[in-house]
Design a protein around this motif. Structure first.
Motif, short mmCIF file in Angstrom:
data_model
loop_
_atom_site.label_atom_id
_atom_site.label_comp_id
_atom_site.label_asym_id
_atom_site.label_seq_id
_atom_site.Cartn_x
_atom_site.Cartn_y
_atom_site.Cartn_z
N GLN A 2 7.00 -16.61 -44.98
CA GLN A 2 6.19 -17.67 -45.11
C GLN A 2 5.02 -17.63 -46.03
O GLN A 2 4.45 -16.23 -46.32
N LEU A 3 4.83 -18.50 -46.92
CA LEU A 3 3.53 -18.67 -47.94
C LEU A 3 2.69 -19.88 -47.31
O LEU A 3 3.14 -20.90 -47.53
N GLN A 4 1.56 -19.37 -46.99
CA GLN A 4 0.86 -20.56 -46.38
C GLN A 4 -0.41 -21.01 -47.63
O GLN A 4 -1.26 -20.04 -47.53
N ALA A 5 -0.40 -21.99 -48.13
CA ALA A 5 -1.42 -22.21 -49.01
C ALA A 5 -2.59 -23.16 -48.39
O ALA A 5 -2.49 -23.89 -47.51
N SER A 6 -3.81 -22.78 -48.71
CA SER A 6 -5.02 -23.46 -48.25
C SER A 6 -5.94 -23.77 -49.44
O SER A 6 -6.00 -23.00 -50.40
N TYR A 94 1.13 -25.02 -55.50
CA TYR A 94 2.00 -24.08 -54.79
C TYR A 94 1.89 -22.69 -55.09
O TYR A 94 1.94 -22.42 -56.42
N CYS A 95 1.85 -21.75 -54.21
CA CYS A 95 1.83 -20.54 -54.41
C CYS A 95 3.46 -20.06 -54.36
O CYS A 95 4.28 -20.64 -53.53
N ALA A 96 3.78 -19.08 -55.20
CA ALA A 96 5.31 -18.69 -55.02
C ALA A 96 5.19 -17.07 -55.17
O ALA A 96 4.41 -16.43 -55.67
N ALA A 97 6.66 -16.57 -54.80
CA ALA A 97 6.55 -15.02 -54.86
C ALA A 97 7.83 -14.70 -55.55
O ALA A 97 8.96 -15.38 -55.05
N GLN A 114 3.83 -24.51 -48.96
CA GLN A 114 4.20 -25.76 -48.86
C GLN A 114 3.21 -26.62 -49.78
O GLN A 114 3.57 -27.87 -49.91
N GLY A 115 2.36 -26.02 -50.23
CA GLY A 115 1.62 -26.81 -51.31
C GLY A 115 0.54 -27.09 -50.68
O GLY A 115 0.06 -27.63 -49.54
N THR A 116 -0.83 -27.47 -51.63
CA THR A 116 -2.07 -27.88 -51.21
C THR A 116 -2.70 -28.60 -52.40
O THR A 116 -2.56 -28.31 -53.50
#
Length: 122
Positions: A2-6, A94-97, A114-116
């Motif tokens: 999970q990648l949670q952007a805020s 979006y953050c990405a790995a 999921q994008g912010t």
């Protein structure tokens, strides 16, 4: 995984925002981390990335000198400090790995958040 952007929101031109992304379910410190953005009707584009240790960063020309990417491996977090924001910075971020040693484009990134939404008013 999970990648949670805020951290997105509405800001006036010239203002600042700080985006954050929390990673879980993978070995965060072994992954390149990046921010991409996608404006309405446009392709997703690269904004910035940072290597595993945080010692190497790269930026798109359009944000160089205004944005700063950083990471905290102890907290599995990556941040994007955005200063001197312009209306053309309006987009979903979006953050990405990436597990790749030297990711070259968005297709090298394995995991996406999921994008912010960032909206910059003129």
């Amino acid at each position: 995984v999970q990648l949670q952007a805020s951290g997105g929101g509405l800001v006036q031109g010239g203002g600042s925002l700080r985006l954050s992304c929390a990673g879980s379910g993978f070995t965060f410190s072994s992954y390149y981390m990046a921010w991409f953005r996608q404006a309405p009707g446009k392709d997703r584009e690269f904004v910035a990335n940072i290597n595993w240790s945080g010692g190497s960063t790269s930026y798109a020309d359009s944000v160089k000198g205004r944005f700063t990417i950083s990471r905290d491996n102890a907290k599995n977090m990556v941040h994007l400090q955005m200063n001197s924001l312009k209306p053309e910075d309006t987009a979903v971020y979006y953050c990405a790995a990436a597990a790749a040693r030297f990711p070259r484009n968005r297709y090298d990134y394995n995991y996406w958040g999921q994008g912010t939404l960032v909206t910059v008013s003129s």
